[in-house]
Write an enzyme that holds these catalytic residues in place. Structure first.
Site, short mmCIF file in Angstrom:
data_model
loop_
_atom_site.label_atom_id
_atom_site.label_comp_id
_atom_site.label_asym_id
_atom_site.label_seq_id
_atom_site.Cartn_x
_atom_site.Cartn_y
_atom_site.Cartn_z
N ARG A 38 -1.69 17.69 -6.49
CA ARG A 38 -1.32 16.79 -5.38
C ARG A 38 -1.76 15.34 -5.68
NH1 ARG A 38 -3.46 12.99 -2.12
NH2 ARG A 38 -5.39 14.18 -1.93
N ASP A 39 -3.03 15.06 -5.60
CA ASP A 39 -3.50 13.68 -5.81
C ASP A 39 -3.19 13.26 -7.25
OD1 ASP A 39 -4.68 11.27 -5.18
OD2 ASP A 39 -6.59 12.12 -4.56
N HIS B 8 -14.90 12.77 -2.42
CA HIS B 8 -13.57 12.66 -3.07
C HIS B 8 -13.53 11.28 -3.74
CE1 HIS B 8 -9.02 13.17 -2.97
NE2 HIS B 8 -9.13 11.87 -3.16
N HIS C 264 -12.52 8.62 -6.65
CA HIS C 264 -11.65 8.17 -7.76
C HIS C 264 -12.53 7.44 -8.77
CE1 HIS C 264 -7.57 9.20 -6.16
NE2 HIS C 264 -8.32 9.40 -5.08
N CYS D 134 -3.29 6.65 -6.04
CA CYS D 134 -2.62 6.73 -4.74
C CYS D 134 -1.52 5.68 -4.69
CB CYS D 134 -3.62 6.50 -3.60
SG CYS D 134 -2.82 6.44 -1.98
N ASN E 152 -8.50 10.81 -9.58
CA ASN E 152 -9.77 11.42 -9.18
C ASN E 152 -10.62 11.60 -10.43
OD1 ASN E 152 -7.72 13.16 -7.12
ND2 ASN E 152 -9.61 12.40 -6.24
#
Ligand code: HMG
Ligand code: MG
Length: 286
Positions: free
Chosen positions: A13-14, A205, A207, A238, A247
């Protein structure tokens, strides 16, 4: 304090959401299936968001329907609103996530509404999920810095964390969306959040734009956090946070945790193999 640390895998996802070239659905499915074999208990598979906003996630339903579902793994998906929730429910997502921000600028750019409006949108989603017995995770972006508004006051993060926790999110994931946090700013932010939400319900979370994510994880471990989001191969960024890198790499987090004597339940050799595959899916080599 527990010696087990959960790594919530974000790669599909990310990691992939910001890829400019559409990653074939079959490759996304293969990535999730390979991750399942590594021993994760939590994998974020996709997002049920507007395909006009994030075209890379347009195949969310097909990916969820195509993956192998190991009974011990929770396969999650992002759901910003009622439309996204209905789609996630149709494919039996094991858990869902709402995603808000501690800063107004990012909230507007990412989900097209203010922080207060976003909470109002999340309420019916969380209520429906609870009725359906689907756990809900709550993200907060820009926990130390926002690409539009500058530094974020720790109290602003703590306030949103408290609201999402009170609404019934089982875990609050704190997003250093642009990877600008340092051990000092992350530490101060955590002190404010942990005064509102117990550490066992909080995840980091981070990055890795400045290469500080591992140091930020170490500070977070010291403060009692035992769940961290990471993306295999350090994939990602993002679409609404210009310049933000991926991430922190899952394999680097797993290595750090192993060195510090924590258990993750992950197979390091398999992680390395999946990292190679994940990086081969990128359109541009970093
Ligand atoms: P909007 O334009 O205000 O929404 O977008 P709307 O309700 O006016 O709908 C506009 C159109 O989108 C309509 O279609 C809707 O049907 C459709 P049209 O009539 O124009 O053909 N639509 C949807 N389609 C599919 N699924 C849906 C959906 N909802 C509406 N769920 C909206 C508001 C929230 C939908 C939009 O802003 C959006 O999709 N944003 C998502 C942005 C995103 O995914 N960002 C990346 C994830 S967040 C992140 O990466 C940060 C995180 O990793 C933590 C961190 O690092 O900080 C989590
Ligand atoms: Mg993120």
């Amino acid at each position: 304090m527990s010696d087990f640390v959960t790594i919530f895998e974000m790669g599909p996802r990310d990691g992939l959401q910001n890829e400019k070239t559409f990653v074939p659905t079959a490759d996304k499915i293969r990535l999730v299936d390979m991750l399942t074999e590594c021993g994760f208990r939590k994998i974020e598979v996709t997002s049920f968001v507007s395909p006009k906003w994030v075209p890379q996630m347009a195949d969310a339903t097909e990916v969820m329907e195509g993956i192998y579902r190991h009974p011990a793994v929770s396969y999650s998906a992002l759901t910003p609103n009622a439309t996204g929730y209905a789609a996630a429910k149709r494919v039996s997502a094991d858990e869902i996530a709402v995603f808000g921000s501690a800063s107004e600028g990012f909230s507007k750019k990412n989900i097209n509404c203010s922080v207060a409006e976003s909470i109002e949108r999340f309420k019916p989603v969380i209520e429906k999920a609870h009725k359906d017995h689907i756990p809900v995770r709550g993200y907060i972006s820009c926990v130390t810095d926002c690409p539009y508004d500058g530094p974020t006051p720790p109290e602003a993060v703590a306030k949103v964390a408290r609201i999402l926790f009170d609404l019934g999110c089982y875990e609050i994931s704190l997003g250093d969306t642009i990877g600008a946090g340092t051990p000092e700013t992350i530490g101060r932010m955590l002190d404010a959040v942990l005064a509102e939400v117990p550490a066992r319900h909080v995840a980091g979370h981070y990055h890795d734009t400045k290469g500080l994510a591992l140091s930020n994880i170490e500070v977070s471990l010291d403060k009692g956090l035992r769940t961290f989001d990471a993306a295999i191969g350090g994939l990602g960024g993002c679409p609404y946070a210009p310049g933000a890198k991926g991430n922190v790499a899952t394999e680097a987090v797993a290595r750090l945790l192993e060195q510090k004597g924590f258990e993750t339940g992950l197979d390091m050799e398999k992680l390395a193999e999946v990292a190679r595959f994940a990086l081969s899916l990128r359109s541009v080599e970093a």
